[in-house]
Design a protein around this motif. Structure first.
Motif, PDB file in Angstrom:
ATOM      1  N   LEU A   5       0.831  -1.203   0.000  1.00 53.83           N
ATOM      2  CA  LEU A   5       0.000   0.000   0.000  1.00 53.83           C
ATOM      3  C   LEU A   5       0.868   1.256   0.000  1.00 53.83           C
ATOM      4  O   LEU A   5       0.600   2.211  -0.736  1.00 53.83           O
ATOM      5  N   ALA A   6       1.916   1.265   0.808  1.00 57.01           N
ATOM      6  CA  ALA A   6       2.802   2.429   0.876  1.00 57.01           C
ATOM      7  C   ALA A   6       3.455   2.693  -0.480  1.00 57.01           C
ATOM      8  O   ALA A   6       3.598   3.852  -0.895  1.00 57.01           O
ATOM      9  N   THR A  10       3.185   6.110  -2.731  1.00 56.16           N
ATOM     10  CA  THR A  10       4.291   6.922  -3.240  1.00 56.16           C
ATOM     11  C   THR A  10       4.194   7.077  -4.755  1.00 56.16           C
ATOM     12  O   THR A  10       4.479   8.151  -5.286  1.00 56.16           O
ATOM     13  N   GLU A  11       3.766   6.017  -5.435  1.00 49.01           N
ATOM     14  CA  GLU A  11       3.595   6.106  -6.889  1.00 49.01           C
ATOM     15  C   GLU A  11       2.526   7.135  -7.258  1.00 49.01           C
ATOM     16  O   GLU A  11       2.687   7.888  -8.222  1.00 49.01           O
ATOM     17  N   ALA A  27       7.452  10.346   1.173  1.00 50.11           N
ATOM     18  CA  ALA A  27       7.646   9.342   2.211  1.00 50.11           C
ATOM     19  C   ALA A  27       6.295   8.927   2.777  1.00 50.11           C
ATOM     20  O   ALA A  27       5.399   9.754   2.934  1.00 50.11           O
ATOM     21  N   VAL A  28       6.178   7.653   3.099  1.00 50.85           N
ATOM     22  CA  VAL A  28       5.015   7.128   3.807  1.00 50.85           C
ATOM     23  C   VAL A  28       5.531   6.487   5.086  1.00 50.85           C
ATOM     24  O   VAL A  28       6.494   5.705   5.053  1.00 50.85           O
ATOM     25  N   VAL A  36       8.119   3.582   5.890  1.00 45.03           N
ATOM     26  CA  VAL A  36       7.699   2.358   5.216  1.00 45.03           C
ATOM     27  C   VAL A  36       8.104   2.400   3.746  1.00 45.03           C
ATOM     28  O   VAL A  36       8.547   1.409   3.185  1.00 45.03           O
ATOM     29  N   SER A  37       7.952   3.561   3.123  1.00 46.52           N
ATOM     30  CA  SER A  37       8.275   3.704   1.701  1.00 46.52           C
ATOM     31  C   SER A  37       8.784   5.118   1.442  1.00 46.52           C
ATOM     32  O   SER A  37       8.292   6.075   2.031  1.00 46.52           O
ATOM     33  N   PHE A  38       9.753   5.211   0.522  1.00 47.77           N
ATOM     34  CA  PHE A  38      10.310   6.513   0.148  1.00 47.77           C
ATOM     35  C   PHE A  38      10.718   6.461  -1.311  1.00 47.77           C
ATOM     36  O   PHE A  38      11.293   5.465  -1.764  1.00 47.77           O
ATOM     37  N   GLN A  39      10.405   7.533  -2.039  1.00 45.84           N
ATOM     38  CA  GLN A  39      10.884   7.683  -3.415  1.00 45.84           C
ATOM     39  C   GLN A  39      11.349   9.117  -3.619  1.00 45.84           C
ATOM     40  O   GLN A  39      10.739  10.053  -3.105  1.00 45.84           O
ATOM     41  N   ARG A  40      12.411   9.259  -4.387  1.00 41.80           N
ATOM     42  CA  ARG A  40      12.924  10.580  -4.762  1.00 41.80           C
ATOM     43  C   ARG A  40      13.035  10.596  -6.278  1.00 41.80           C
ATOM     44  O   ARG A  40      13.735   9.769  -6.858  1.00 41.80           O
TER      45      ARG A  40
END
Length: 134
Positions: A5-6, A10-11, A27-28, A36-40
């Motif tokens: 889910l995280a 992020t998507e 970030a989540v 839990v989740s991170f995207q840059r």
């Protein structure tokens, strides 16, 4: 909050960032403020890896959207003197709620940094919408 889910959240934030013309970090975090989740996105500001998780943590810890904090943290405000560190009082962080009525509780948060405040808020809200449709 689970990883699948995280990642979807992020998507959703990244897709909104493309629509907004922004390059962001997102970030989540779970109910304890743990990442839990991170995207840059490529080309996103170097501050994003600090600010995005900070906004998510702040939203969970204070149970408020970070866009609401600026006015509360000024001298004389309800949260005047809010310590720095992990608390980020810039728009782009939203708490994630579960339950209804008296049993409603915060179960996580989303933080976005890299665009304008309005863009960060829009991207965080896009991620939040995934939470509501899970």
């Amino acid at each position: 909050m689970n990883l699948e889910l995280a990642l979807r959240m992020t998507e959703a934030a990244v897709k909104q960032a493309y629509r907004e013309g922004a390059t962001i970090s997102v970030a989540v975090v779970d109910e304890g403020g743990n990442l839990v989740s991170f995207q840059r996105m490529e080309g996103a500001a170097i501050s994003g890896p600090v600010l995005a998780p900070g906004k998510a943590y702040t939203a969970v810890a204070l149970r408020l959207a970070t866009s609401e904090l600026a006015g509360l943290a000024v001298p004389g405000g309800e949260l005047a003197g809010l310590p720095g560190g992990r608390y980020v009082c810039l728009g782009g962080g939203v708490p994630l709620w579960s339950g209804d009525g008296a049993r409603e509780r915060v179960v996580g948060g989303v933080g976005v940094s890299g665009g304008t405040i309005d863009q960060d808020v829009a991207c965080a809200e896009a991620a939040e919408s995934v939470w509501h449709t899970r």
